[in-house]
Design a protein around this motif. Structure first.
Motif, short mmCIF file in Angstrom:
data_model
loop_
_atom_site.label_atom_id
_atom_site.label_comp_id
_atom_site.label_asym_id
_atom_site.label_seq_id
_atom_site.Cartn_x
_atom_site.Cartn_y
_atom_site.Cartn_z
N GLY A 1 -2.72 -12.79 9.07
CA GLY A 1 -3.07 -11.75 9.03
C GLY A 1 -4.45 -11.66 9.54
N GLN B 1 3.67 -9.85 13.22
CA GLN B 1 2.40 -9.41 12.87
C GLN B 1 2.44 -9.43 11.32
OE1 GLN B 1 4.46 -7.38 15.05
NE2 GLN B 1 3.61 -8.71 16.74
N CYS C 1 0.98 -7.67 1.70
CA CYS C 1 0.99 -8.34 3.15
C CYS C 1 2.38 -7.98 3.47
CB CYS C 1 0.44 -9.84 3.26
SG CYS C 1 1.02 -10.36 4.78
N VAL D 1 0.24 -7.46 8.17
CA VAL D 1 -0.98 -6.70 7.76
C VAL D 1 -1.25 -6.45 6.30
CG1 VAL D 1 -1.47 -4.01 7.81
CG2 VAL D 1 -0.16 -5.35 9.79
#
Length: 121
Positions: free
Chosen positions: A112, A3, A22, A5
């Protein structure tokens, strides 16, 4: 799954600065490359900057000399320092990472959800 973000987007006046971050998380064995791409309304997604695990950088022509990409390998985090912003920099900025996952055969490539940057004139 890996993941990503993003954070740091927002509204800024022309000539101002923003710093995007990020962070990647998940079953990451190694990250070979991280980078930023952007997409303005009606336009295709384009390269902003990328950085490899050994620090080799690549920039899109329109941001050279104004943007700087960096990374913290220990934190699986990439940053984008954006200076002297122009209205043409207005876009959604997406983080991308590629590498290997722990316990999984084959490379991964993750994106993202994006963070919006708006530069007013």
């Amino acid at each position: 799954q890996v993941q990503l973000v993003e954070s740091g987007g927002g509204l800024v006046q022309a000539g101002g600065s923003l710093r995007l971050s990020c962070a990647a998380s998940g079953r990451i064995l190694s990250i070979n490359s991280m980078g930023w791409f952007r997409q303005a309304p009606g336009n295709q997604r384009e390269l902003v900057a990328t950085i490899t695990s050994v620090g080799i950088t690549n920039y899109g022509d329109s941001v050279k000399g104004r943007f700087t990409i960096s990374r913290d390998g220990a934190k699986n985090t990439v940053y984008l320092q954006m200076n002297n912003l122009e209205p043409e920099d207005t876009a959604v900025y997406y983080c991308k990472a590629g590498g290997l996952r722990s316990g999984v055969v084959g490379p991964f490539e993750s994106w993202g959800p994006g963070t919006k940057v708006t530069v007013s004139s």
